[in-house]
Motif scaffolding. Structure first.
Motif, PDB file in Angstrom:
ATOM      1  N   HIS A 137      41.659  -5.481  65.340  1.00  8.57           N
ATOM      2  CA  HIS A 137      42.053  -4.092  65.617  1.00  8.57           C
ATOM      3  C   HIS A 137      41.141  -3.459  66.663  1.00  8.57           C
ATOM      4  O   HIS A 137      41.600  -2.655  67.495  1.00  8.57           O
ATOM      5  N   ARG A 138      39.883  -3.803  66.651  1.00  5.35           N
ATOM      6  CA  ARG A 138      38.948  -3.260  67.634  1.00  5.35           C
ATOM      7  C   ARG A 138      39.318  -3.725  69.052  1.00  5.35           C
ATOM      8  O   ARG A 138      39.235  -2.961  70.009  1.00  5.35           O
ATOM      9  N   ARG A 139      39.718  -4.976  69.176  1.00  4.14           N
ATOM     10  CA  ARG A 139      40.020  -5.520  70.503  1.00  4.14           C
ATOM     11  C   ARG A 139      41.458  -5.238  70.943  1.00  4.14           C
ATOM     12  O   ARG A 139      41.745  -5.221  72.138  1.00  4.14           O
ATOM     13  N   HIS A 140      42.377  -5.046  69.997  1.00  4.93           N
ATOM     14  CA  HIS A 140      43.788  -4.831  70.328  1.00  4.93           C
ATOM     15  C   HIS A 140      44.319  -3.619  69.569  1.00  4.93           C
ATOM     16  O   HIS A 140      45.197  -3.744  68.701  1.00  4.93           O
ATOM     17  N   PRO A 141      43.822  -2.428  69.874  1.00 11.35           N
ATOM     18  CA  PRO A 141      44.199  -1.237  69.094  1.00 11.35           C
ATOM     19  C   PRO A 141      45.656  -0.839  69.241  1.00 11.35           C
ATOM     20  O   PRO A 141      46.157  -0.055  68.440  1.00 11.35           O
TER      21      PRO A 141
END
Length: 321
Positions: A137-141
Motif C-alpha cells: 500500500h505504501r508503494r502503490h497507494p
C-alpha cells in the motif's frame, strides 16, 4: 474540375468507429466493468452507490449503443457473452490508461492504478503477509484492494468462474486452470475447550479421543480442501458423534472453546487462544495434517497491471519460505 483534397478520406468503417466513440456514454462503460467484475447486478449497484434498476438500465442502454448482447442472464445468475468478454478486456485497458493520466510522470512507482479483488479464507495468520500489505500500500497507494472472506471450496469455485483476481486459500491437490504457490504452511491439530471434560485430564492419548464428540467443518469430507483431516479421522477410526459444524473457521473455534466437542484447528492461527488457556492441544503432539495456504489464480484469466504486480510482489515477499 475538382481539386483533390489534402485530407485523407476515411473509410465507412472509420466513420462508424468515430461516430460510436462520439456518442458512447463512458459512464455506461464504467457500470459495465463493475457488473462484469462482480457478475451480480446487486453487488455492482452496492459498489456504485446506485439502485439495482439503475444498473440494469445502464446495461440495456450500453447494449443498445453497441448493437450486441454483453450479458446473459439465467435466473439470478449472469455471465458474459463472448462479445461481453471482449468489451470487458478492451474497456478495462482503456480505463486503466485514462486513470494513469492524473499520475505525475516522474513517480513511476505510483503509476500502477487499478483494482485487485482478493478472496481469502479466514484467519490467515502471518506477520510476513501483514508486512507485505503495509509495504504494498505504501508503494502503490492507487491500487484499490477488495478482500472477501469465504470458505475454501467456494473460493476455488469463484476463481474458476473468473469472479476474482486472486485467492489465498486451501488447495491440497492440483486443480485444472488454477495456478497455486505455497505461501503459508499450516499444521492442523486437535483441540478442546475449557468446559470439555478432557481439558483438565493429564493422561490423554489418541485412544481416549476415539469416541469423543466432534466439532468440524461443513467442508470436511473426502476429496474436499480439508480432506487430510478427514483421512486422519478415518485412519484412526474416530467413532465420535458429530456435535457441531460450521463452514467458518472462527465459528468452529468458538464451538470448540464452548465445549461442544474436540475439533481440528490450525495451530498458528489460534496461538492467542491457546496461550490464554481457552484451548488445550490434544494428541498427537506433532499435530494431524498439513493444510497449507496457497496464493491462487486462474491461469486462463488475463491479469491487469495491478493484479499482476500484487501477485508478483506477494510471491517475492515469501520467496525462499
Amino acid at each position: 474540375m475538382n481539386r483533390a483534397s489534402d485530407t485523407p478520406t476515411a473509410t465507412p468503417g472509420e466513420h462508424g468507429q468515430r461516430a460510436l466513440a462520439a456518442r458512447l456514454d463512458w459512464n455506461l462503460i464504467r457500470t459495465y466493468l463493475v457488473v462484469a467484475e462482480e457478475l451480480s447486478f446487486s453487488r455492482a449497484a452496492a459498489r456504485l452507490f446506485v439502485t439495482q434498476p439503475a444498473v440494469s438500465q445502464a446495461i440495456k442502454r450500453l447494449q443498445a449503443q453497441l448493437g450486441y448482447t454483453l450479458i446473459r442472464r439465467r435466473g439470478p445468475r449472469i455471465s458474459l457473452t463472448t462479445a461481453g468478454e471482449e468489451v470487458y478486456r478492451i474497456a478495462g485497458g482503456v480505463f486503466a490508461e485514462v486513470s494513469s493520466l492524473e499520475m505525475p510522470a516522474s513517480r513511476v512507482a505510483d503509476q500502477i492504478v487499478g483494482r485487485v479483488k482478493l478472496l481469502t479464507v479466514s484467519r490467515v495468520h502471518s506477520a510476513r503477509y501483514n508486512a507485505f500489505l503495509v509495504d504494498f500500500h505504501r508503494r502503490h497507494p492507487r491500487v484499490e484492494l477488495e478482500v472477501e472472506v469465504m470458505r475454501g471450496h467456494d473460493l476455488l469455485l469463484a476463481l474458476r468462474q473468473n469472479t476474482a483476481s486472486l485467492g489465498l486459500g486451501l488447495c491440497r491437490v492440483e486443480t485444472k486452470t488454477i495456478e497455486r504457490r505455497l505461501i503459508i504452511p499450516q499444521r492442523y491439530a486437535l483441540f478442546c475447550g475449557r468446559p470439555h471434560r478432557l481439558y483438565a485430564h493429564d493422561d490423554v492419548d489418541i485412544q481416549t479421543l476415539l469416541h469423543e464428540d466432534l466439532v468440524t467443518f461443513t467442508g470436511d469430507q473426502l476429496g474436499d480442501t480439508l480432506s487430510p483431516l478427514t483421512l486422519f479421522r478415518e485412519n484412526h477410526e474416530f467413532q465420535g458423534r458429530l456435535a457441531a459444524s460450521s463452514s467458518n473457521l472462527e465459528e468452529v473455534c468458538r464451538l470448540i472453546i464452548c465445549g461442544y466437542g474436540i475439533g481440528f484447528l490450525p495451530e498458528g492461527a489460534f496461538r492467542k487462544e491457546i496461550e490464554n488457556g481457552m484451548l488445550r492441544k490434544l494428541p498427537p503432539p506433532d499435530g494431524l495434517a498439513d493444510v497449507d495456504i496457497h496464493l491462487l489464480w486462474n491461469s486462463d484469466r488475463p491479469m491487469r497491471a495491478a493484479e499482476a504486480v500484487f501477485r508478483d510482489e506477494l510471491l517475492a515477499a515469501f520467496e525462499g519460505d
